[in-house]
Design a protein around this motif. Structure first.
Motif, PDB file in Angstrom:
ATOM      1  N   THR A 159       0.602  -1.416  -0.272  1.00  0.00           N
ATOM      2  CA  THR A 159      -0.254  -0.167   0.018  1.00  0.00           C
ATOM      3  C   THR A 159       1.133   1.027  -0.151  1.00  0.00           C
ATOM      4  N   CYS A 160       0.178   2.213  -0.959  1.00  0.00           N
ATOM      5  CA  CYS A 160       0.940   3.113  -0.771  1.00  0.00           C
ATOM      6  C   CYS A 160      -0.002   4.921  -0.540  1.00  0.00           C
ATOM      7  N   THR A 161      -0.692   4.985   0.712  1.00  0.00           N
ATOM      8  CA  THR A 161      -1.739   5.647   0.686  1.00  0.00           C
ATOM      9  C   THR A 161      -1.588   7.413   1.256  1.00  0.00           C
ATOM     10  N   TYR A 162      -2.565   7.773   1.190  1.00  0.00           N
ATOM     11  CA  TYR A 162      -2.915   8.947   2.374  1.00  0.00           C
ATOM     12  C   TYR A 162      -1.735  10.668   1.240  1.00  0.00           C
ATOM     13  N   ASN A 163      -1.813   9.927  -0.200  1.00  0.00           N
ATOM     14  CA  ASN A 163      -1.291  11.567  -0.450  1.00  0.00           C
ATOM     15  C   ASN A 163       0.131  10.957  -0.968  1.00  0.00           C
ATOM     16  N   THR A 164       0.883   9.560  -0.780  1.00  0.00           N
ATOM     17  CA  THR A 164       2.456  10.093  -0.504  1.00  0.00           C
ATOM     18  C   THR A 164       2.887   9.926  -1.790  1.00  0.00           C
ATOM     19  N   VAL A 165       2.113   9.635  -3.056  1.00  0.00           N
ATOM     20  CA  VAL A 165       2.141   9.442  -4.442  1.00  0.00           C
ATOM     21  C   VAL A 165       2.533  10.943  -4.659  1.00  0.00           C
ATOM     22  N   ASN A 166       1.905  11.710  -4.347  1.00  0.00           N
ATOM     23  CA  ASN A 166       2.105  14.011  -4.823  1.00  0.00           C
ATOM     24  C   ASN A 166       3.398  14.205  -3.754  1.00  0.00           C
ATOM     25  N   TYR A 167       4.123  13.937  -3.101  1.00  0.00           N
ATOM     26  CA  TYR A 167       4.550  13.424  -2.942  1.00  0.00           C
ATOM     27  C   TYR A 167       5.791  13.533  -3.586  1.00  0.00           C
ATOM     28  N   MET A 168       5.464  13.113  -5.321  1.00  0.00           N
ATOM     29  CA  MET A 168       6.586  13.201  -5.526  1.00  0.00           C
ATOM     30  C   MET A 168       6.591  14.136  -7.123  1.00  0.00           C
ATOM     31  N   VAL A 169       7.199  14.933  -6.479  1.00  0.00           N
ATOM     32  CA  VAL A 169       7.476  16.533  -7.255  1.00  0.00           C
ATOM     33  C   VAL A 169       7.979  16.860  -8.627  1.00  0.00           C
ATOM     34  N   ASP A 170       9.174  15.633  -8.815  1.00  0.00           N
ATOM     35  CA  ASP A 170      10.767  15.904  -9.587  1.00  0.00           C
ATOM     36  C   ASP A 170      10.274  15.169 -10.160  1.00  0.00           C
TER      37      ASP A 170
END
Length: 207
Positions: free
Chosen positions: A66-77
C-alpha cells in the motif's frame, strides 16, 4: 503487507491480524517513532524501516503493498513518479496487489491551489494550511503551522513545508505499467465508483 509512506502507522495497526507480517517504511524518523508507539499501544508487531519511496528496496516481496494518503503526491521532481512505480513493483510479489491513491491535477488546481485552511478541533490545537501554487511546475508547497497549548499553559509552534503536486490517472497508470504491473484499475473511492472529472482522490489497484 508492506505500507510505503506509513506515517504514524494507522493503516498498519488497522490491518493487524489480516497478515502474517506487517512492514512500514517512511523517510521520517518522527513518523516511524509515532508508528512504533501506535503499534505498541495496540499490541501489534510491526517491522519499521526508514526509506524513501523513490529508491527503497527491501529484502523480501509482499502479497499486498500500500501507498496511501497522498504519498504519491510528494513525488514532485522529474522522474520521481516512475521511480516510485518501480519501487512498488519491486516490492510486490508476482500475483500480488499494490494499492495507492493520489490527488489528480484537476483537484489540485481547482480545490487546493492558493487556498488557506484553518482547523481548530480543540481549544488547545490550531492548524493553518497554506497552499501556494506554481502553475509552471504544478507544485503546491503546502505550509502547515500547528500551534499547541503546552501543559505549562504556554504555546508551542511547529512549522513545516510539504511540496506536493497532482498526478493524473493516465500518468500514474502508465508509470505502473512501465514498471512491470500487468494491469491497473482506477476508482473514485473504496466503494469502487468510476473516476469522474470532479474526483478528488483517485485509487489505483495494480496487479
Amino acid at each position: 503487507m508492506l505500507d510505503l509512506g506509513c506515517g504514524t502507522g494507522t493503516l498498519l495497526v488497522a490491518l493487524a491480524g489480516r497478515f502474517d507480517r506487517l512492514t512500514g517504511v517512511d523517510q521520517s524518523p518522527d513518523m516511524l517513532r509515532h508508528a512504533g508507539a501506535a503499534a505498541e499501544r495496540a499490541g501489534v508487531r510491526v517491522d519499521l524501516v526508514r526509506g524513501d519511496l523513490r529508491d527503497y528496496r527491501g529484502e523480501r516481496r509482499h502479497s499486498v503493498v500500500t501507498c496511501t494518503y497522498n504519498t504519491v503526491n510528494y513525488m514532485v521532481d522529474e522522474g520521481d513518479l516512475e521511480r516510485a512505480a518501480r519501487t512498488l513493483r519491486a516490492a510486490t510479489e508476482d500475483g500480488g496487489l499494490a494499492v495507492l491513491d493520489a490527488h489528480p491535477v484537476w483537484f489540485v488546481e481547482r480545490g487546493w491551489a492558493g487556498q488557506v485552511f484553518v482547523e481548530q478541533n480543540t481549544e488547545d490545537v490550531l492548524e493553518v494550511w497554506e497552499n501556494p501554487y506554481d502553475a509552471a511546475t504544478g507544485r503546491v508547497d503546502t505550509t502547515v503551522t500547528v500551534v499547541r497549548r503546552t501543559p505549562e499553559g504556554g504555546w508551542h509552534r511547529v512549522h513545516e513545508t510539504h511540496p506536493q503536486r497532482g498526478h493524473d490517472p493516465a500518468a500514474i497508470t502508465a508509470a505502473l505499467l512501465a514498471a512491470g504491473f500487468s494491469s491497473v484499475d482506477t476508482y473514485a473511492g473504496l466503494d469502487r465508483e468510476p473516476v469522474r472529472e470532479d474526483t478528488r482522490r483517485v485509487w489505483y489497484v495494480a496487479r
